[in-house]
Every structure is written in C-alpha cells, then in structure tokens.
Write a protein that holds these residues in place. Structure first.
Motif, short mmCIF file in Angstrom:
data_model
loop_
_atom_site.label_atom_id
_atom_site.label_comp_id
_atom_site.label_asym_id
_atom_site.label_seq_id
_atom_site.Cartn_x
_atom_site.Cartn_y
_atom_site.Cartn_z
N ALA A 1 -54.80 63.69 86.88
CA ALA A 1 -56.03 63.35 87.62
C ALA A 1 -56.11 61.86 87.90
O ALA A 1 -56.72 61.44 88.90
N GLU A 2 -55.48 61.04 87.04
CA GLU A 2 -55.54 59.58 87.23
C GLU A 2 -54.95 59.15 88.57
O GLU A 2 -55.36 58.13 89.13
N LEU A 3 -53.98 59.89 89.09
CA LEU A 3 -53.39 59.53 90.38
C LEU A 3 -54.42 59.68 91.51
O LEU A 3 -54.48 58.85 92.43
N TYR A 4 -55.22 60.73 91.43
CA TYR A 4 -56.30 60.90 92.40
C TYR A 4 -57.37 59.82 92.21
O TYR A 4 -57.93 59.31 93.18
N ASP A 5 -57.65 59.49 90.96
CA ASP A 5 -58.67 58.48 90.67
C ASP A 5 -58.23 57.09 91.16
O ASP A 5 -59.06 56.28 91.58
N ALA B 1 -64.23 43.38 95.02
CA ALA B 1 -62.78 43.49 94.89
C ALA B 1 -62.35 43.29 93.44
O ALA B 1 -61.50 44.03 92.92
N GLN B 2 -62.94 42.31 92.75
CA GLN B 2 -62.60 42.04 91.35
C GLN B 2 -63.01 43.20 90.45
O GLN B 2 -62.25 43.61 89.56
N ALA B 3 -64.21 43.73 90.68
CA ALA B 3 -64.68 44.86 89.87
C ALA B 3 -63.79 46.08 90.07
O ALA B 3 -63.40 46.76 89.10
N GLY B 4 -63.44 46.35 91.33
CA GLY B 4 -62.55 47.47 91.62
C GLY B 4 -61.18 47.28 91.02
O GLY B 4 -60.56 48.23 90.51
N LEU B 5 -60.69 46.04 91.07
CA LEU B 5 -59.38 45.74 90.50
C LEU B 5 -59.35 46.02 89.00
O LEU B 5 -58.37 46.57 88.48
N GLY B 6 -60.42 45.64 88.30
CA GLY B 6 -60.48 45.92 86.86
C GLY B 6 -60.36 47.40 86.57
O GLY B 6 -59.62 47.82 85.67
N ASN B 7 -61.06 48.23 87.35
CA ASN B 7 -60.96 49.68 87.19
C ASN B 7 -59.58 50.19 87.55
O ASN B 7 -59.04 51.10 86.89
N LEU B 8 -59.00 49.62 88.59
CA LEU B 8 -57.66 50.02 89.03
C LEU B 8 -56.63 49.73 87.93
O LEU B 8 -55.75 50.56 87.65
N GLN B 9 -56.73 48.58 87.31
CA GLN B 9 -55.80 48.22 86.25
C GLN B 9 -55.92 49.16 85.06
O GLN B 9 -54.92 49.59 84.48
N THR B 10 -57.16 49.51 84.70
CA THR B 10 -57.38 50.44 83.58
C THR B 10 -56.80 51.81 83.89
O THR B 10 -56.10 52.42 83.07
N LEU B 11 -57.09 52.31 85.09
CA LEU B 11 -56.57 53.62 85.49
C LEU B 11 -55.05 53.63 85.56
O LEU B 11 -54.42 54.64 85.20
N TRP B 12 -54.47 52.53 85.98
CA TRP B 12 -53.02 52.47 86.09
C TRP B 12 -52.36 52.57 84.71
O TRP B 12 -51.35 53.26 84.54
N GLN B 13 -52.94 51.93 83.71
CA GLN B 13 -52.40 52.04 82.36
C GLN B 13 -52.49 53.48 81.86
O GLN B 13 -51.57 53.99 81.22
N GLN B 14 -53.59 54.15 82.17
CA GLN B 14 -53.74 55.55 81.78
C GLN B 14 -52.76 56.44 82.53
O GLN B 14 -52.17 57.36 81.96
N ALA C 1 -49.16 56.26 81.19
CA ALA C 1 -48.97 57.06 79.98
C ALA C 1 -48.79 58.54 80.33
O ALA C 1 -48.08 59.27 79.62
N ALA C 2 -49.42 58.97 81.42
CA ALA C 2 -49.35 60.38 81.81
C ALA C 2 -48.08 60.73 82.58
O ALA C 2 -47.54 61.83 82.43
N VAL C 3 -47.59 59.80 83.40
CA VAL C 3 -46.46 60.14 84.28
C VAL C 3 -45.11 59.81 83.67
O VAL C 3 -44.08 60.36 84.08
N GLY C 4 -45.07 58.91 82.70
CA GLY C 4 -43.80 58.55 82.09
C GLY C 4 -42.95 57.68 83.00
O GLY C 4 -43.46 56.96 83.85
N ASP C 5 -41.64 57.81 82.85
CA ASP C 5 -40.71 56.93 83.57
C ASP C 5 -40.26 57.58 84.86
O ASP C 5 -39.16 58.11 84.97
N LYS C 6 -41.12 57.57 85.86
CA LYS C 6 -40.80 58.17 87.16
C LYS C 6 -40.49 57.09 88.19
O LYS C 6 -40.87 55.93 88.02
N LYS C 7 -39.83 57.51 89.25
CA LYS C 7 -39.56 56.60 90.36
C LYS C 7 -40.88 56.11 90.93
O LYS C 7 -41.76 56.89 91.25
N GLY C 8 -41.01 54.79 91.07
CA GLY C 8 -42.22 54.20 91.60
C GLY C 8 -43.02 53.43 90.58
O GLY C 8 -43.83 52.57 90.94
#
Length: 248
Positions: free
Chosen positions: A60-64, A84-97, A100-107
């Motif tokens: 679901a994080e990819l959609y988020d 932009a800064q507020a959105g970036l903070g959320n983007l960074q948090t979601l990316w870390q999550q 962890a979910a996708v593992g070592d994939k291309k991209g």
C-alpha cells in the motif's frame, strides 16, 4: 523383410531430431554473460523475483507515495515551500516504510538517489530541480511497482508523472513544451488504461480518458483557466482509481 511400426519410426525420428538440435546448440542453455563489452561492464541485472512473488499485491505504501507526491508537486509548482517541505517529510517517511516492504528490487537504489536530490532542491527552493527530482523519484517507484504483475501501481504512477509534466509547463506558461507533454500523456494513458479497466472503477477510467482529451484541447488553445478545471477533474478521478486499487 522386417516391417517397422509407425510408432517406432516416430520414436526414432524424435531421437534423431533431438540429437540434431543439440548439436546445433538450439537446446543448449543461454550463453554466459560476458564480463566486459566494448565500452566497459554490462548492466548489472537483478534476478527476476520468484514466480509466485510476481503476483503478490503491491504494498500500500507505493500507492501512498503517489498520493503524497501530488502534495509535494503542488507545493513546488505553486512555490509554496512550506507545503513542499511538509509533503517531503511524509514522502521520506513513506519511502522508508516502502523500502522495508519491497526489499532489494530494481529501482530502489535509483529512488534513494532521487529523493536525496529532491531534498536538496526543495531545501534550496529550486523549482525546476525539485520538479525533475520528484518525477525521477516517482519514476523509480513505478519501476519498483512493475514487479507486482497483478497491481496497476506502476501504471498509475506513470500516469501521475505524465500529468505532472503537463501541469508544470502550463504553470510556466511554456505552451509549446506543455503541448509536447500532453501528447506524451495521451500516449502513456493509451498504453496503461487496459490495466485499470476493472468492474467497480470503469466510470472513473472513462472520465480520465475524456479529461485527457479536454486537457489537450485547453493546452492547444493556451487556456490556463480551462486547463486548471480539467486538472482538478483528473486529480479526483486518478485519486479514486489509486484508492480503489490500493491494497488489492
């Protein structure tokens, strides 16, 4: 005189054919990957994921991430750096999550690099660099999404990136570039639309198709006001499509 039965004759023919093909190398495995090419090392390809893993729903994080990218982009496009800064903070948090979910994939590696550049560009309040880095980041997320064959997340993100491309140049009043990007949007949509045509969301898919054509007309007429109306409509329809497939 001994008569050979048709079944035995067929068996002998199959054996002979098998040996012939083996001798020609047809049945041999693929050639080993070369260590070096004319300009250096070949691409470092990752192995395909296990067969069953390819059919697992996308996290679901990819959609988020796609939803949050819209917030970041709007801030960049309107030069609202607080947003932009507020959105970036959320983007960074979601990316870390998501990592962890996708593992070592291309991209994954490319996304890490792009979000680093995006952070630097937003901190420096550089509009074009921020926009380009955001689309590069989301392009990498789309690449990750391609591993999930039953989820259209990669196609949804690709469409979102194309919409952002058009919007950016409309905001810049660069109508020639916007006209080029809206043609790209049409081409992208024609390619990805079939993956989203499912019962329960067909109405929104039809709306997107119509709205893209209307956006093209508005760009060709250099009518920013009308374009913004259509952009609001496509934001709603694509948002509904994204939320429909999230977690499926």
């Amino acid at each position: 005189m001994r008569v050979i039965s048709p079944i035995k004759s067929l068996a002998v023919a199959v054996v002979i054919l098998s040996f012939s093909l083996s001798g020609c190398g047809v049945l041999s495995g693929p050639a080993p990957k070369p260590e070096i090419g004319p300009a250096g090392k070949p691409v470092e390809a990752k192995p395909n994921p296990p067969f069953m893993e390819r059919f697992i729903s996308a996290p679901a994080e990819l959609y988020d991430l796609e939803a949050t990218a819209g917030v970041v982009f709007e801030g960049i496009n309107k030069e609202d750096w607080a947003q932009a800064q507020a959105g970036l903070g959320n983007l960074q948090t979601l990316w870390q999550q998501a990592k962890a979910a996708v593992g070592d994939k291309k991209g994954v590696k490319e996304a890490d690099e792009a979000i680093g550049k995006l952070t630097a560009a937003i901190n420096a309040q550089k509009v074009t660099n921020s926009y380009e880095s955001l689309n590069k980041f989301m392009g990498s997320i789309s690449d990750i999404g391609k591993s999930y064959k039953l989820s259209p997340v990669a196609d949804i993100i690709a469409t979102g990136n194309s919409v952002r491309n058009v919007s950016f140049y409309v905001e810049e009043n660069d109508w020639k570039k916007a006209a080029s990007k809206v043609k790209e949007l049409q081409g992208t949509w024609e390619q990805v639309k079939p993956s989203m045509e499912q019962v329960g969301i067909l109405g929104e898919v039809t709306k997107v198709h119509s709205t893209i054509n209307q956006m093209k007309d508005a760009v060709n007429a250099e009518n920013k006001g009308v374009f913004m109306e259509h952009q609001a409509n496509i934001n709603e329809s694509l948002g509904r499509i994204r939320d429909f497939f999230r977690g499926k």
